[in-house]
Design a protein around this motif. Sequence first.
Motif, PDB file in Angstrom:
ATOM      1  N   ARG A 320       1.676 -15.959  29.651  1.00  0.00           N
ATOM      2  CA  ARG A 320       2.646 -15.171  29.033  1.00  0.00           C
ATOM      3  C   ARG A 320       2.864 -15.040  27.738  1.00  0.00           C
ATOM      4  O   ARG A 320       2.836 -16.059  27.192  1.00  0.00           O
ATOM      5  N   VAL A 321       3.108 -14.054  27.087  1.00  0.00           N
ATOM      6  CA  VAL A 321       3.641 -13.965  25.884  1.00  0.00           C
ATOM      7  C   VAL A 321       5.120 -14.346  25.970  1.00  0.00           C
ATOM      8  O   VAL A 321       6.086 -13.569  26.359  1.00  0.00           O
ATOM      9  N   GLN A 322       5.500 -15.531  25.453  1.00  0.00           N
ATOM     10  CA  GLN A 322       6.670 -16.070  25.797  1.00  0.00           C
ATOM     11  C   GLN A 322       7.760 -15.823  24.528  1.00  0.00           C
ATOM     12  O   GLN A 322       7.131 -16.136  23.341  1.00  0.00           O
ATOM     13  N   ALA A 323       8.884 -15.260  24.630  1.00  0.00           N
ATOM     14  CA  ALA A 323      10.086 -15.586  23.751  1.00  0.00           C
ATOM     15  C   ALA A 323      10.718 -16.763  23.493  1.00  0.00           C
ATOM     16  O   ALA A 323      10.273 -17.573  24.652  1.00  0.00           O
ATOM     17  N   LEU A 324      11.291 -17.142  22.662  1.00  0.00           N
ATOM     18  CA  LEU A 324      11.878 -18.526  22.539  1.00  0.00           C
ATOM     19  C   LEU A 324      12.568 -19.004  23.911  1.00  0.00           C
ATOM     20  O   LEU A 324      12.473 -20.137  24.213  1.00  0.00           O
ATOM     21  N   ASP A 325      13.553 -17.983  24.403  1.00  0.00           N
ATOM     22  CA  ASP A 325      14.014 -18.344  25.702  1.00  0.00           C
ATOM     23  C   ASP A 325      13.338 -18.937  26.718  1.00  0.00           C
ATOM     24  O   ASP A 325      13.531 -19.619  27.409  1.00  0.00           O
TER      25      ASP A 325
ATOM     26  N   SER B 152       3.547 -20.357  23.301  1.00  0.00           N
ATOM     27  CA  SER B 152       4.451 -21.271  22.425  1.00  0.00           C
ATOM     28  C   SER B 152       5.784 -20.571  21.636  1.00  0.00           C
ATOM     29  O   SER B 152       6.375 -21.018  21.134  1.00  0.00           O
ATOM     30  N   GLY B 153       5.446 -18.996  21.891  1.00  0.00           N
ATOM     31  CA  GLY B 153       6.461 -18.368  21.011  1.00  0.00           C
ATOM     32  C   GLY B 153       5.884 -18.048  19.608  1.00  0.00           C
ATOM     33  O   GLY B 153       6.362 -16.935  19.107  1.00  0.00           O
ATOM     34  N   LEU B 154       4.630 -18.359  19.278  1.00  0.00           N
ATOM     35  CA  LEU B 154       4.266 -18.076  18.059  1.00  0.00           C
ATOM     36  C   LEU B 154       4.012 -16.490  17.707  1.00  0.00           C
ATOM     37  O   LEU B 154       4.507 -15.722  16.755  1.00  0.00           O
ATOM     38  N   MET B 155       3.633 -15.818  18.787  1.00  0.00           N
ATOM     39  CA  MET B 155       3.391 -14.478  19.054  1.00  0.00           C
ATOM     40  C   MET B 155       4.512 -13.847  19.018  1.00  0.00           C
ATOM     41  O   MET B 155       4.596 -12.674  18.182  1.00  0.00           O
ATOM     42  N   SER B 156       5.750 -14.387  19.457  1.00  0.00           N
ATOM     43  CA  SER B 156       6.663 -13.440  19.895  1.00  0.00           C
ATOM     44  C   SER B 156       7.529 -13.288  18.459  1.00  0.00           C
ATOM     45  O   SER B 156       7.986 -12.113  18.572  1.00  0.00           O
ATOM     46  N   LYS B 225      20.433 -16.764  19.989  1.00  0.00           N
ATOM     47  CA  LYS B 225      19.908 -15.414  19.686  1.00  0.00           C
ATOM     48  C   LYS B 225      18.346 -15.653  19.371  1.00  0.00           C
ATOM     49  O   LYS B 225      17.918 -16.508  18.587  1.00  0.00           O
ATOM     50  N   LEU B 226      17.714 -14.568  20.003  1.00  0.00           N
ATOM     51  CA  LEU B 226      15.957 -14.473  19.700  1.00  0.00           C
ATOM     52  C   LEU B 226      15.923 -14.078  18.446  1.00  0.00           C
ATOM     53  O   LEU B 226      16.326 -13.043  17.832  1.00  0.00           O
ATOM     54  N   PRO B 227      14.709 -14.757  17.460  1.00  0.00           N
ATOM     55  CA  PRO B 227      14.564 -14.194  16.348  1.00  0.00           C
ATOM     56  C   PRO B 227      13.650 -12.894  16.680  1.00  0.00           C
ATOM     57  O   PRO B 227      13.222 -12.443  17.562  1.00  0.00           O
ATOM     58  N   GLU B 228      14.044 -12.062  15.691  1.00  0.00           N
ATOM     59  CA  GLU B 228      13.091 -10.718  15.681  1.00  0.00           C
ATOM     60  C   GLU B 228      11.824 -10.609  15.156  1.00  0.00           C
ATOM     61  O   GLU B 228      11.552 -11.580  14.333  1.00  0.00           O
TER      62      GLU B 228
END
Lengths: 425, 425
Positions: A320-325, B152-156, B225-228
């Motif tokens: 999955r493309v994961q967001a930080l949460d 890992s969140g890199l792409m997010s 909060k998630l980074p944008e």
Amino acid sequence: MRDLSPLDKKPLEGLRVIDLTRVLSGPFCTMMLGDMGAEVIKVETERGDATREQGTLRDGFSWYYASFNRNKKSIVLDLRCEEGRSVLAKLIASADVLVDNFRPGVLAQMGFDKERLREINPRLVTANVNGFGSCGPYVDRPAFDFIAQAMSGLMSVNGYDQGEPLRSAQPITDLVAGLYLAFGITAALRARDINGHGQHVEAVMVNGAISMMAYLASEYFVTGKLPERTGNDHPLVAPYGLFRASDGEIAIAPSNDVILRRFLSAIGIEHLMDDPCYDTNEKRFARRSELHELIDTRIASGTQESWIARLNTAGVPCGRVQALDEVFADPQVLAQEMTIDVEHPGHGLVRMLGFPLKLHGTPCQIRLPAPELGEHTDEVLASVGLTTDEISALKERRVAGAVPMNCGPVNPSAVIAGPVSVQDR
Amino acid sequence: MRDLSPLDKKPLEGLRVIDLTRVLSGPFCTMMLGDMGAEVIKVETERGDATREQGTLRDGFSWYYASFNRNKKSIVLDLRCEEGRSVLAKLIASADVLVDNFRPGVLAQMGFDKERLREINPRLVTANVNGFGSCGPYVDRPAFDFIAQAMSGLMSVNGYDQGEPLRSAQPITDLVAGLYLAFGITAALRARDINGHGQHVEAVMVNGAISMMAYLASEYFVTGKLPERTGNDHPLVAPYGLFRASDGEIAIAPSNDVILRRFLSAIGIEHLMDDPCYDTNEKRFARRSELHELIDTRIASGTQESWIARLNTAGVPCGRVQALDEVFADPQVLAQEMTIDVEHPGHGLVRMLGFPLKLHGTPCQIRLPAPELGEHTDEVLASVGLTTDEISALKERRVAGAVPMNCGPVNPSAVIAGPVSVQDR
């Protein structure tokens, strides 16, 4: 290869590092040295490292600062005055490593040129992380992660065909340079073990960034053709990219023909491997959009979770493309202890990233939370032979100090997050 | 701190590394160990590392392979048969370091579990670079750079507000993990110098990628909060980004108020610093597009070159967004020797990236060009005590080999460039 126990000496245990670095690249490097067991003495100005005031503060404390300065001691020393610099000379005499991220030459201007350092401590390893290198026409330019990304070619390949060159949101050139420097320092320490002498080690943000171009660089060298910006598509391989399951995207990268066959078989279109329209990478690449549509149609029939389970079982790299949460709730990331909660006296638990590198015998550990500004001034100055009276006198003259954190940022609304120059004094 | 001379022993000189790695993360790591002076013995299958057939070949030779396998020796050994594995055991007995990038556990399945390795060589440092780590639910999943970037969140955080999460075009998770591993191995060698025992070191692609999230992670931890995704704009600071000179874009990053004042002064709008609409970062951020327009209007009046000279003189970090042709013609990049031309007997000069890390006393050097497949089989097997007859017998049975390069890829049109799995056996 007996398993060392955590009681065994860590790789850099017993070594003292004098750390003149600020903000990001340097502190990231010295943090890793601390994680490996070194005694890292961070020398700060009366105001403290800029990151103490950056990011969102909680209870007057910057989690950004905390996460890059664990396993360090802090002393406050005014290096603008001769007296402060003479204390620094004593610290250097007691040390194994001196690290700064000033522009090349700044340390020499402060009175610590190569000859003087050699005189003070012939076994010293000196280390500098900088933007462009200590020789060449740009040696005096100020540097910054975004600029290094631009000039190194990193941005030129990120983004979309029709769009502008795009930065990576991570401060990748700072961090890669910091990581190179930690490696270089450790190697230089080993050279010292063999040769008996220290040397100077230099990590350069633009150089490190260029090294990340990898096969994009070798392909440019051999063909003379510039790589294109291809978004999430691979510039040379198809299928590859993001595909749409019923409830969201999945990243799938069938990396060679064996894995591709497994993939197409798992989604029920293995016959494409023998279809004269798709039986080579060249043909698949030429028909990429049709091929991706065929795959999307299949993938749309299931959920992310079901496909990820099935494809992994089949040996197809996907995720999955994961967001930080999602990243920090991922059971694998938890199993790898990639978040840790560190008790900071007076500030409660601070959550930070764990140790990416696993040394099974002498694992990295939190020995010290990030220090209060000047928390260790007395202890460290005493360790180089200063008496209590001498220390008090230095403090009275504000050459040395131990500043309580509540003397920190006056105007919290002025606090901003994000990187600032690693170079500017 | 006398300057060591290039004649002094390099940090890893005299150490032998047995290198079972393929493709990218592992070979990048062992290349750096070779650059630091180690004897790296790359164990290849009869077909050779996949990268020998990847990228554009010139004179039958892959510049991609060449650039990641300098300073190594190559032997061909069939590890699927018991006889080949018993030769590997001899090699391990003679070595200081064993590196692989198989999935965790694969080496044990081949008969080399921890106990056996300890028995063969108690001083051995073992090292593995893998995708997800050797414990946790995903331990058996195949990995790949793109997947590690996704998870890992890199792409997010890469890409644009309204767009999809976006990969970095560089194989950043492979390379960062390889760099961590080189650092970890060097540290473990130093721990061995102190403790007398080897240990196991592990670098993990997803962990390394997560560590690149830096303050994006700490900011998420403290705020929830998630980074944008903000493209080339900074998520929290303005002005910052790409601005348009008369002949192209310039990246400009005024990183704090002091530098911002210098910048606005250099472009003739210093008064904005005291304008109640723009006198704090918060206000500037809220009016970012107006502010960027004001700046663009100014910057449009000059060329890239003139602005870059003026702004650098004023101490404002800035630079061009360079494509690879510009990068490798940049006088600074040349001064830093970030391209080197290596003579490969039979293949002419091969251009590759130079050494990003500068050890002033014991600089990294090319001692060996990337090897022909099996070029050093005889020499290396003789070094562990095999007689000429024994070596010939192994070759006859195709357990060991020295395969000329012209037995390489049969169908050059099938050759593709780019990464393949680091994980799949």
